[in-house]
Design a protein around this motif. Structure first.
Motif: not given
Length: 186
Positions: A26-33
């Motif tokens: 969840e946290f890493l997916i946010r960092c994709l943006g």
């Protein structure tokens, strides 16, 4: 992952991957943006390490950063079975650069050779899936990926593959396979 410092967000991605927990996704997916390329790159690598979020990773194949795209391509190659639907969609898109990246992911993974073997096999489902992806590669003008893989086959098997490719699309046989055979005869 919410810190104002770019290097801290990047390091957080690496740390979350080190935990190896899917709860980190969840946290890493946010960092994709993230606005910073190296944070996005680290997030891709971290998600790949924990084998999560292929749809979100694949979406970055059109990223403006070469290093992010390289990380996406490697993640796709490392998790080729999960990446195949996204590779197929990319090959059917209008983005020539993304198509090239998708074909390279197939090549890196060794999956093109598997596709070529599967089109000569007896399993109708595998054959149909392989034909669909190979057709998309041919229509995307990605003959180079098929030609490279074709070079690893010899004799009757290579001829059988070329015949199957000709049945998928005549343009490949004329433009690609004959060149490959001609180079080998010299």
């Amino acid at each position: 992952t919410n810190d104002s410092a770019d290097n801290v967000r990047s390091a957080a991605c690496a740390c979350l991957a080190g935990f190896g927990r899917k709860q980190s996704a969840e946290f890493l997916i946010r960092c994709l943006g993230d606005k910073v390329w190296f944070v996005r790159m680290r997030a891709v690598r971290a998600l790949s390490a924990i084998d999560e979020a292929m749809p979100e990773i694949a979406a970055l194949i059109t990223d403006h950063s070469l290093l992010v795209k390289e990380s996406v391509k490697q993640a796709m190659a490392d998790h080729i079975d999960k990446a195949l639907p996204f590779i197929q969609a990319t090959l059917e898109s209008d983005n020539k650069i993304a198509k090239k990246e998708a074909v390279e992911a197939l090549e890196i993974s060794g999956h093109v050779q598997k596709l070529l073997q599967d089109i000569t096999g007896d399993d109708p489902e595998r054959k149909a899936g392989s034909e669909k992806l190979l057709r998309a590669m041919i229509h995307a003008s990605a003959h180079y990926g098929i030609e490279t893989a074709l070079a690893s086959f010899t004799g009757a098997m290579k001829e059988k593959i070329i015949n199957e490719l000709g049945a998928i699309d005549r343009s490949f046989t004329r433009q690609g396979a004959e060149k490959t055979l001609d180079r080998e005869r010299v």
